[in-house]
Design an enzyme around this catalytic site. Sequence first.
Site, short mmCIF file in Angstrom:
data_model
loop_
_atom_site.label_atom_id
_atom_site.label_comp_id
_atom_site.label_asym_id
_atom_site.label_seq_id
_atom_site.Cartn_x
_atom_site.Cartn_y
_atom_site.Cartn_z
N TYR A 1 30.03 -3.88 -31.69
CA TYR A 1 29.16 -4.99 -32.10
C TYR A 1 27.87 -4.96 -31.29
O TYR A 1 26.76 -5.03 -31.85
CB TYR A 1 29.88 -6.33 -31.92
CG TYR A 1 28.93 -7.51 -31.93
CD1 TYR A 1 28.37 -7.96 -33.12
CD2 TYR A 1 28.56 -8.14 -30.74
CE1 TYR A 1 27.47 -9.01 -33.12
CE2 TYR A 1 27.68 -9.19 -30.73
CZ TYR A 1 27.12 -9.62 -31.92
OH TYR A 1 26.22 -10.65 -31.91
N SER B 1 21.04 -10.39 -29.82
CA SER B 1 21.99 -11.11 -28.96
C SER B 1 21.79 -10.75 -27.50
O SER B 1 21.42 -9.61 -27.17
CB SER B 1 23.40 -10.72 -29.39
OG SER B 1 24.35 -11.11 -28.42
N LYS C 1 23.77 -4.27 -32.40
CA LYS C 1 22.61 -5.13 -32.10
C LYS C 1 21.50 -4.30 -31.45
O LYS C 1 20.32 -4.42 -31.78
CB LYS C 1 23.02 -6.30 -31.20
CG LYS C 1 23.84 -7.34 -31.92
CD LYS C 1 23.01 -8.08 -32.97
CE LYS C 1 23.83 -8.80 -34.01
NZ LYS C 1 23.07 -9.31 -35.14
N ARG D 1 39.52 -12.58 -19.73
CA ARG D 1 39.54 -11.91 -21.04
C ARG D 1 38.85 -10.57 -20.88
O ARG D 1 37.73 -10.51 -20.36
CB ARG D 1 38.80 -12.79 -22.05
CG ARG D 1 38.79 -12.25 -23.46
CD ARG D 1 38.26 -13.27 -24.45
NE ARG D 1 36.86 -13.63 -24.21
CZ ARG D 1 36.15 -14.48 -24.98
NH1 ARG D 1 36.73 -15.04 -26.04
NH2 ARG D 1 34.91 -14.76 -24.70
N PRO D 2 39.52 -9.49 -21.32
CA PRO D 2 38.90 -8.17 -21.15
C PRO D 2 37.51 -8.13 -21.79
O PRO D 2 37.31 -8.66 -22.88
CB PRO D 2 39.84 -7.22 -21.90
CG PRO D 2 41.13 -7.96 -22.02
CD PRO D 2 40.81 -9.42 -22.02
N ASP E 1 25.57 -8.41 -51.71
CA ASP E 1 25.88 -7.66 -50.50
C ASP E 1 24.66 -6.80 -50.19
O ASP E 1 24.17 -6.08 -51.06
CB ASP E 1 27.11 -6.78 -50.78
CG ASP E 1 27.64 -6.13 -49.52
OD1 ASP E 1 26.81 -5.76 -48.65
OD2 ASP E 1 28.87 -5.98 -49.42
N ASN F 1 24.17 -18.40 -26.14
CA ASN F 1 25.40 -18.87 -26.82
C ASN F 1 25.11 -20.09 -27.70
O ASN F 1 25.03 -21.21 -27.19
CB ASN F 1 26.48 -19.20 -25.80
CG ASN F 1 27.05 -17.95 -25.14
OD1 ASN F 1 26.31 -17.11 -24.64
ND2 ASN F 1 28.36 -17.82 -25.15
N1 UFG Z 1 36.35 -18.83 -22.85
C1 UFG Z 1 37.50 -19.39 -22.33
N2 UFG Z 1 38.52 -19.66 -23.19
C2 UFG Z 1 38.44 -19.42 -24.52
C3 UFG Z 1 37.27 -18.85 -25.05
C4 UFG Z 1 36.23 -18.57 -24.18
O1 UFG Z 1 37.63 -19.62 -21.12
O2 UFG Z 1 39.44 -19.69 -25.23
C5 UFG Z 1 35.23 -18.55 -21.94
C6 UFG Z 1 34.82 -17.09 -21.89
O3 UFG Z 1 35.62 -16.39 -20.96
C7 UFG Z 1 33.35 -17.21 -21.49
C8 UFG Z 1 32.90 -18.52 -22.14
O4 UFG Z 1 34.10 -19.23 -22.41
O5 UFG Z 1 33.25 -17.36 -20.08
C9 UFG Z 1 32.15 -18.31 -23.44
O6 UFG Z 1 32.94 -17.51 -24.30
P1 UFG Z 1 32.56 -17.32 -25.85
O7 UFG Z 1 33.63 -16.48 -26.47
O8 UFG Z 1 32.27 -18.63 -26.47
O9 UFG Z 1 31.17 -16.57 -25.78
P2 UFG Z 1 30.83 -15.14 -25.15
O10 UFG Z 1 29.74 -15.40 -24.17
O11 UFG Z 1 32.00 -14.41 -24.67
O12 UFG Z 1 30.36 -14.39 -26.46
C10 UFG Z 1 29.07 -14.55 -26.90
C11 UFG Z 1 28.98 -14.33 -28.42
C12 UFG Z 1 29.17 -12.89 -28.77
C13 UFG Z 1 28.33 -12.02 -27.89
C14 UFG Z 1 28.65 -12.30 -26.46
C15 UFG Z 1 27.91 -11.40 -25.54
O13 UFG Z 1 29.92 -15.10 -29.11
O14 UFG Z 1 28.80 -12.68 -30.10
O15 UFG Z 1 28.31 -13.66 -26.21
O16 UFG Z 1 27.23 -11.99 -24.54
F1 UFG Z 1 28.56 -10.71 -28.11
#
Ligand code: UFG
Length: 337
Positions: free
Chosen positions: A148, A124, A152, A291-292, A58, A177
Amino acid sequence: MAVLVTGGAGYIGSHTAVALHDAGHEVVIVDNFANSSPRAVDAVRALTGGALSFVEADLLDEAAVRGIFEQHEISEVVHFAAHKAVAESVQEPSRYYRNNLGSLLGVLEAMLEHGVDKLVHSSSCTVYGQPAVLPVAESAPVGAASPYGWTKLMCEQIITDVCAVRPLAAVMLRYFNPVGAHPSATLGEDPNDIPNNLVPLVMQVAGGRRERLAVFGDDYDTADGSGVRDYVHVVDLAEAHVAALEVLAAGHDGAAAVNVGTGSGSSVLEVIEAARRATGRPIPYEIVGRRPGDIAKTWAATDLAREFLGWQAKLDIDDMMRDHWRWHSQNPDGYGR
Ligand code: UFG
């Protein structure tokens, strides 16, 4: 001399360990398996012909970290080890700050004590929030919407401050992503519990483990109303770390933040379509509320990555879906638990 890869059993770390080996580096992985599996280390070992040192530790354990630098000839560090779930960070902020900041500080202090002066750090695109201008360049304003995200940003600040006064040079890679998997299908993303991210969920639907995908909103200001992200193949992303180490070896000074994305975005509906093509399976979905905390759209300006790192993505969304599906269909339970 070896590259220390912290969090090297994780999704991006394991692919990077293989890429570093393939580029001729000796690799030492340290991981505590907080969110990863020993089988990922076995997989890296198999892909690198056994040429790998592994330490289970760790990074908050200062004595253990010092021990790594005493027992191995470390010349550079690629630092991945961190907690990464946005929603969890909102629920447990102090755990996130302690782990993500403490791990970096422990590694940095050990590096300085042992005269190790080259660092590649995992950051990120979350640091941009919803960018006002797209594609988003590294000079855009930064901020954070979750603990989070703050970790970063704070890690970038710590590294920048240390680089200003100590013999340390760093490249901080701002990932967009990451998706996809190693073409061998022996390394991939292994989310524990229920995945949060789009592509692992899409693959579970394609594989029949989940009935349908919930699409979080179709009323964003995007061409089809669903969220747009810059998906980047994890194998391309791994290569960016190799390129960053080359820049540091060539004598780059100070701390530089660099985007790692393809430069173009795909909407959720486009990802679903690409997954249908790659898997040959239907991907049923339903539109649900936003999603919030989600932003509408982001994709990377890639000029700096090209000019400074000499890196650009080679693989497209179809490659990402093909490789992610190969991994998922051959390992529906990931590395198993
Ligand atoms: N989405 C859906 N349904 C789902 C999951 C995701 O429609 O069940 C959509 C989200 O709304 C978004 C897209 O898919 O439009 C991508 O979502 P992800 O959760 O895959 O990725 P995010 O862009 O939300 O998150 C990523 C990283 C995080 C980081 C974040 C910030 O996973 O670690 O980008 O930009 F913090």
